[in-house]
Design a protein around this motif. Structure first.
Motif, short mmCIF file in Angstrom:
data_model
loop_
_atom_site.label_atom_id
_atom_site.label_comp_id
_atom_site.label_asym_id
_atom_site.label_seq_id
_atom_site.Cartn_x
_atom_site.Cartn_y
_atom_site.Cartn_z
N ARG A 84 -4.38 50.46 8.93
CA ARG A 84 -4.16 49.23 9.67
C ARG A 84 -3.20 48.41 8.83
O ARG A 84 -3.47 48.16 7.66
N ALA A 85 -2.06 48.01 9.41
CA ALA A 85 -1.04 47.34 8.63
C ALA A 85 -0.35 46.24 9.42
O ALA A 85 -0.07 46.40 10.61
N ASP A 86 -0.04 45.14 8.73
CA ASP A 86 0.80 44.10 9.30
C ASP A 86 2.24 44.59 9.17
O ASP A 86 2.64 45.15 8.13
N VAL A 87 3.02 44.41 10.24
CA VAL A 87 4.37 44.96 10.27
C VAL A 87 5.39 43.95 10.78
O VAL A 87 5.04 42.95 11.41
N VAL A 88 6.64 44.28 10.51
CA VAL A 88 7.79 43.60 11.08
C VAL A 88 8.44 44.60 12.03
O VAL A 88 8.55 45.78 11.70
N PHE A 89 8.85 44.13 13.20
CA PHE A 89 9.53 44.97 14.18
C PHE A 89 11.03 44.75 14.06
O PHE A 89 11.50 43.64 14.23
N HIS A 90 11.76 45.83 13.76
CA HIS A 90 13.22 45.76 13.66
C HIS A 90 13.82 46.62 14.75
O HIS A 90 13.40 47.76 14.95
N LEU A 132 12.06 50.55 18.24
CA LEU A 132 11.72 49.63 17.15
C LEU A 132 11.33 50.42 15.90
O LEU A 132 10.57 51.38 15.96
N ARG A 133 11.88 49.99 14.78
CA ARG A 133 11.49 50.52 13.48
C ARG A 133 10.38 49.62 12.94
O ARG A 133 10.51 48.40 12.95
N LEU A 134 9.30 50.23 12.51
CA LEU A 134 8.14 49.49 11.98
C LEU A 134 8.24 49.44 10.46
O LEU A 134 8.37 50.48 9.82
N GLU A 135 8.20 48.24 9.91
CA GLU A 135 8.23 48.10 8.45
C GLU A 135 7.04 47.25 8.02
O GLU A 135 6.71 46.25 8.66
N PRO A 136 6.40 47.66 6.92
CA PRO A 136 5.24 46.88 6.44
C PRO A 136 5.67 45.51 5.95
O PRO A 136 6.78 45.32 5.49
N ARG A 137 4.75 44.55 6.08
CA ARG A 137 5.04 43.22 5.52
C ARG A 137 3.88 42.75 4.66
O ARG A 137 2.81 43.28 4.67
#
Length: 123
Positions: free
Chosen positions: A74-80, A118-123
């Protein structure tokens, strides 16, 4: 840009489905939407079959962040927004991972779906 750790990248990339919760402008999370997720290189991607007009995709654009859950992570992400230079690798990842669903996988390989990658990146 923050990179995924190897364990999370592997687990999420191998998961059959991912639950995505986008963040509203007030910071609360929307209800989760279940979708396919693919790994291409060291990146994770999702696509909207309905393109940029798809409801869950539009929800990601309000704050460009949220939370995902897949493969026990489970991770908080930024959508790029992914660029056209990433589409071929993402297409190949979808074909490889979900190719057994022949009549369905083609829906994520359209120009409309590619535009909503969308590329998912952790934040």
């Amino acid at each position: 840009m923050t990179a995924w750790n190897d364990s999370d990248l592997r687990k999420i990339g191998a998961a059959e489905e991912l639950d995505l919760e986008s963040e509203r402008t007030d910071g609360t999370l929307r209800a989760p939407v279940t979708m396919w997720v693919v790994r291409a290189g060291d990146h994770l991607y999702v696509r909207s079959v309905k393109g940029v007009g798809g409801p869950w995709y539009r929800g990601t654009r309000s704050r460009n962040q949220g939370r995902v859950a897949a493969g026990g992570v489970r991770a908080d992400v930024v959508f790029h927004e992914a660029g056209p230079g990433e589409y071929a690798a993402v297409d190949a990842a979808y074909r490889e991972k979900y190719g057994r669903y022949t009549s369905i996988v083609e829906h994520v390989l359209t120009d409309r779906a590619r535009a909503a990658t969308l590329r998912l990146e952790p934040r």
